[in-house]
Design an enzyme around this catalytic site. Structure first.
Site, PDB file in Angstrom:
ATOM      1  N   ASP A 199       0.825  -1.208   0.000  1.00  0.00           N
ATOM      2  CA  ASP A 199       0.000   0.000   0.000  1.00  0.00           C
ATOM      3  C   ASP A 199       0.860   1.260   0.000  1.00  0.00           C
ATOM      4  O   ASP A 199       0.340   2.372  -0.059  1.00  0.00           O
ATOM      5  CB  ASP A 199      -1.004   0.001   1.155  1.00  0.00           C
ATOM      6  CG  ASP A 199      -0.361  -0.106   2.520  1.00  0.00           C
ATOM      7  OD1 ASP A 199       0.884  -0.134   2.613  1.00  0.00           O
ATOM      8  OD2 ASP A 199      -1.114  -0.174   3.524  1.00  0.00           O
ATOM      9  N   SER A 200       2.185   1.078   0.009  1.00  0.00           N
ATOM     10  CA  SER A 200       3.099   2.197  -0.211  1.00  0.00           C
ATOM     11  C   SER A 200       2.856   2.843  -1.568  1.00  0.00           C
ATOM     12  O   SER A 200       3.319   3.970  -1.813  1.00  0.00           O
ATOM     13  CB  SER A 200       4.552   1.719  -0.119  1.00  0.00           C
ATOM     14  OG  SER A 200       4.762   0.563  -0.918  1.00  0.00           O
TER      15      SER A 200
ATOM     16  N   ASP B 219      -0.956  -6.364   0.104  1.00  0.00           N
ATOM     17  CA  ASP B 219      -1.278  -5.632   1.332  1.00  0.00           C
ATOM     18  C   ASP B 219      -2.791  -5.462   1.499  1.00  0.00           C
ATOM     19  O   ASP B 219      -3.481  -5.037   0.555  1.00  0.00           O
ATOM     20  CB  ASP B 219      -0.654  -4.235   1.286  1.00  0.00           C
ATOM     21  CG  ASP B 219       0.569  -4.113   2.169  1.00  0.00           C
ATOM     22  OD1 ASP B 219       0.748  -4.931   3.094  1.00  0.00           O
ATOM     23  OD2 ASP B 219       1.367  -3.172   1.934  1.00  0.00           O
TER      24      ASP B 219
ATOM     25  N   LYS C 112      -1.012  -9.512   3.536  1.00  0.00           N
ATOM     26  CA  LYS C 112      -0.268  -8.926   4.654  1.00  0.00           C
ATOM     27  C   LYS C 112      -1.162  -7.946   5.396  1.00  0.00           C
ATOM     28  O   LYS C 112      -1.870  -7.154   4.771  1.00  0.00           O
ATOM     29  CB  LYS C 112       0.995  -8.215   4.167  1.00  0.00           C
ATOM     30  CG  LYS C 112       1.841  -7.625   5.321  1.00  0.00           C
ATOM     31  CD  LYS C 112       3.189  -7.138   4.832  1.00  0.00           C
ATOM     32  CE  LYS C 112       3.115  -5.815   4.119  1.00  0.00           C
ATOM     33  NZ  LYS C 112       2.728  -4.697   5.040  1.00  0.00           N
TER      34      LYS C 112
ATOM     35  N   GLU D  97      -1.229  -5.335   9.101  1.00  0.00           N
ATOM     36  CA  GLU D  97      -0.361  -4.662  10.057  1.00  0.00           C
ATOM     37  C   GLU D  97      -0.884  -4.766  11.484  1.00  0.00           C
ATOM     38  O   GLU D  97      -2.094  -4.809  11.717  1.00  0.00           O
ATOM     39  CB  GLU D  97      -0.238  -3.170   9.685  1.00  0.00           C
ATOM     40  CG  GLU D  97       0.491  -2.936   8.378  1.00  0.00           C
ATOM     41  CD  GLU D  97       0.702  -1.450   8.091  1.00  0.00           C
ATOM     42  OE1 GLU D  97       1.199  -1.136   7.003  1.00  0.00           O
ATOM     43  OE2 GLU D  97       0.381  -0.606   8.962  1.00  0.00           O
TER      44      GLU D  97
ATOM     45  N   GLU E 178       9.615  -3.996  10.878  1.00  0.00           N
ATOM     46  CA  GLU E 178      10.002  -2.698  10.324  1.00  0.00           C
ATOM     47  C   GLU E 178      10.479  -1.733  11.400  1.00  0.00           C
ATOM     48  O   GLU E 178       9.822  -1.539  12.427  1.00  0.00           O
ATOM     49  CB  GLU E 178       8.837  -2.069   9.556  1.00  0.00           C
ATOM     50  CG  GLU E 178       9.203  -0.741   8.917  1.00  0.00           C
ATOM     51  CD  GLU E 178       8.200  -0.226   7.908  1.00  0.00           C
ATOM     52  OE1 GLU E 178       8.429   0.864   7.332  1.00  0.00           O
ATOM     53  OE2 GLU E 178       7.177  -0.918   7.685  1.00  0.00           O
TER      54      GLU E 178
END
EC number: 2.1.2.11
Length: 274
Positions: A53-54, A92, A121, A123, A190
């Site tokens: 999602d970057s 993501d 993925k 978070e 991260e």
């Protein structure tokens, strides 16, 4: 007389990734958001492609990943899947697509998998363990993500190193253990001290930890493609290395990234670690 094309590598599977981890071979991961770069990254031998999602910041021009929608992630995952031939694709789950309920997370994960992702993925730790368990029980491979979690950047007070004090370290270790027990096969670590990341991997030897700003003791590494090619504008994080500076082409840069990670030379603890 034309030169025969090199044989295509076998598709990277979760079983193969686990074999690599068990044998001590470092796992390589880079982001890609379209078919062209997905094909290139795959052909250069990268093990895993992260449709991150970057893209909200790098492709769409937002100041964070928060505005990215599930529909947009599905679109880019589909583009990457068309260009990829053999790499393992991780998609993501964007902000707001899994926080409401386990059922919402399942629907979002199904959408990404149907678009071509092999793994999703998400978070965060704590409450996410129940969601991870719910998804993995239903046949969806999950990559967890702890430490700095960009979707929570406003709650974290910015892009700050996590695990700086004893309480923070214990929280990271507890969340990692819970996520591993819930069934996460892979875990992005991260922006945390390398010693903390090493402890997380030691605590959970069966999980494949993928570091980004977390030192060299993880099972593998991930970077944002735009960052390592040095096309991202502005100040880059300390953990990024400009691989384009050492080669004359994008292929050379990606190939060097793969070889440096595989050899254990990147990241360099004296330069890139915290």
């Amino acid at each position: 007389m034309s030169t025969p094309a090199a044989p295509a590598r076998k598709p990277v599977t979760l079983h193969r990734l686990r074999e690599m981890h068990a044998q001590g071979e470092k796992i390589t991961m880079l982001t890609a958001y379209d078919a062209t770069f997905a094909r290139l990254v795959d052909e250069c031998g990268v093990d895993c492609i992260l449709v991150g999602d970057s893209l909200g910041m790098l492709v769409q021009g937002h100041s964070s990943t928060v505005p990215v929608s599930l529909d947009e992630m599905v679109y880019h995952t589909r583009c990457v899947a068309r260009g990829n031939r053999s790499a393992w694709v991780v998609g993501d789950l964007p902000f707001g697509s899994y926080q409401e309920s386990r059922e919402q997370a399942l629907r979002s994960s199904v959408a990404l998998m149907q678009a071509g992702a092999h793994m999703v993925k998400l978070e965060g730790g704590g409450w996410t363990a129940d969601t991870v368990h719910f998804l993995t029980e239903r046949g969806i491979p999950v990559c967890a993500h702890i430490g700095l979690t960009p979707q929570s950047v406003h709650a974290l007070g910015g892009y700050r190193i996590q695990g700086r004090d004893e309480a923070g370290v214990e929280t990271l270790r507890r969340h990692a253990k819970e996520l591993t027990q819930a069934g996460a096969a892979m875990m992005v670590l991260e922006l945390m001290p390398s010693a903390v990341a090493a402890q997380v991997q030691a605590d959970n030897p069966g999980v494949m930890t993928i570091g980004i700003g977390a030192g060299n003791a993880t099972a593998g590494q991930v970077l944002v493609l735009h960052d390592m090619l040095h096309v991202t504008r502005g100040k880059l994080p300390r953990f990024v290395r400009n691989f384009m500076a050492e080669g004359g082409s994008v292929e050379d840069a990606i190939g060097r990234y793969v070889s440096e990670v595989k050899a254990g030379h990147f990241p360099d603890e004296s330069i890139h670690a915290y």
